[in-house]
Design a protein around this motif. Structure first.
Motif: not given
Length: 176
Positions: A114-130
């Motif tokens: 989606a964005a190679p130089d974009g934001p860094v993400y981390r899981r908010a819970g145990k599920a795949r989303l959010p």
């Protein structure tokens, strides 16, 4: 964490000296003094916070603003919101997560498609989303550094004001 820090400086002595100059020269000297003091505060806060928290000064300087309210009043604003991980340095994927600058974020990733130089993400819970964006909280280090620099601001302001008044006097007598 939005707390107002107010620094009041007694400048009656300096205004007495400035009254000997004409009004325009006095206003110019005071305005230049406020601007130069702002630049000094910006640099000192960035230096102190960077030393304690290892955040690059470039990131910190963009979060400090100066507003000239009137000819004799200025306001310095410091944004203490958490810094996004990608602003701390180039995010590199490791086995355990992301390394950005001098910081490691466990279980984090960058969406390369989606964005190679974009934001860094981390899981908010145990599920795949959010999932959520990874941020580094620096409010405590920033606030303590700002308070320590604010304590020195009066002395620096008076030093710069003496220099600016001297400049205006020299200009008035024709030495410059």
């Amino acid at each position: 964490m939005s707390e107002t820090l107010r620094v009041e400086i007694d400048v009656d002595e300096t205004f007495r000296i400035l009254r000997q100059l004409n009004r325009k020269a006095m206003q110019n000297a005071w305005r230049r003094t406020l601007r130069k003091t702002h630049v000094w505060i910006k640099g000192q806060v960035a230096k102190a916070v960077s030393k304690n928290s290892k955040i690059p000064q470039k990131v910190l300087r963009s979060r400090i603003y100066f507003f000239l309210k009137s000819y004799d009043t200025g306001k310095v604003w410091l944004g203490l919101n958490a810094v996004e991980a990608e602003r701390l340095g180039y995010p590199r994927q490791t086995r355990s997560g992301i390394t950005a600058g001098r910081f490691r974020f466990q279980s984090a990733w960058v969406m390369k498609r989606a964005a190679p130089d974009g934001p860094v993400y981390r899981r908010a819970g145990k599920a795949r989303l959010p999932y959520e964006r990874v941020r580094y909280d620096w409010a405590d280090a920033g606030e303590s550094a700002f308070r320590s620099v604010a304590a020195l601001a009066e002395q620096r302001l008076l030093t710069i004001l003496k220099q600016e008044v001297n400049y205006e006097i020299q200009k008035a007598i024709g030495a410059r």
